[in-house]
Design an enzyme around this catalytic site. Structure first.
Site, PDB file in Angstrom:
ATOM      1  CB  VAL A   1      -1.610  -7.905   5.507  1.00 52.88           C
ATOM      2  CG1 VAL A   1      -2.523  -6.844   6.099  1.00 52.88           C
ATOM      3  CG2 VAL A   1      -1.612  -7.831   3.988  1.00 52.88           C
ATOM      4  CG  HIS A   2       2.313  -5.905   9.805  1.00 52.01           C
ATOM      5  ND1 HIS A   2       2.969  -6.293   8.641  1.00 52.01           N
ATOM      6  CD2 HIS A   2       3.027  -4.877  10.309  1.00 52.01           C
ATOM      7  CE1 HIS A   2       4.031  -5.530   8.461  1.00 52.01           C
ATOM      8  NE2 HIS A   2       4.086  -4.663   9.466  1.00 52.01           N
ATOM      9  CB  THR A   3      -3.319  -3.047  11.241  1.00 50.96           C
ATOM     10  OG1 THR A   3      -3.956  -3.478  10.044  1.00 50.96           O
ATOM     11  CG2 THR A   3      -3.761  -1.624  11.559  1.00 50.96           C
TER      12      THR A   3
END
Length: 178
Positions: free
Chosen positions: A119-121
């Site tokens: 997960v990464h934004t």
């Protein structure tokens, strides 16, 4: 799509940490924040300058926890991630003065996630009129600032925030939340 020759990028391609494994796990484990373009760190997340930015200052806020499922993140992970995003918006405003931001997650390959198992934004600064004919008609993206220069500007902006510390010349800014 046209390609622009960028020989300075070979250093990134040939770096030792680019081997097997998840880059979002291996990069923060190295003792090379500046080289790996890690701008800031908190207890549970870090901010990484994107190597293929849509705009100057395009970063990713990434939990240390290795998971591709947003629902796997703990409450502590989520809180730290949200607080570090706030600090990231503040640093980008200070360093680059954008008019707006795009921020979002690409969860899974079909959503556009090139690294779908961590997960990464993405946080992308935007300026009025920042889209021109080059990507629309010319199918070419023009980068207006070297990544190293953007790194320096963001690093300085994070370092200027309340309670931020820097533990070495090449270290990311350490952010603590009370």
């Amino acid at each position: 799509m046209d390609r622009l020759f960028a020989p300075w990028r070979i250093e990134w391609v040939e770096r030792e940490s680019g081997g097997d494994g998840c880059p979002f796990c291996t990069l923060p484990a190295d003792d090379a924040d500046r080289e790996n373009r890690i701008v800031a760190r908190s207890d549970r997340c870090f901010v990484l300058l994107n190597n293929y930015p849509y705009n100057p200052g395009h970063v990713m806020v990434i939990p240390y926890r290795h998971t591709g499922e947003y629902t796997d993140l703990t409450d502590a992970d989520l809180f730290d991630h949200a607080r570090l995003k706030q600090r990231t918006f503040e640093a980008l405003r200070t360093a680059l003065g954008p008019d707006a931001f795009n921020a979002g997650l690409n969860l899974g390959g079909p959503a556009g996630g090139s690294i779908e198992d961590h997960v990464h934004t993405h946080v992308v600064p935007r300026w009025s009129g920042d889209t021109n004919f080059m990507p629309v008609i010319g199918d070419t993206k023009v980068l207006v600032e070297a990544l190293e220069d953007t790194y320096d500007r963001l690093h300085d902006a994070f370092a200027g925030q309340e309670g931020a510390t820097v533990e070495g010349d090449d270290a990311a800014v350490r952010i603590r939340f009370d």
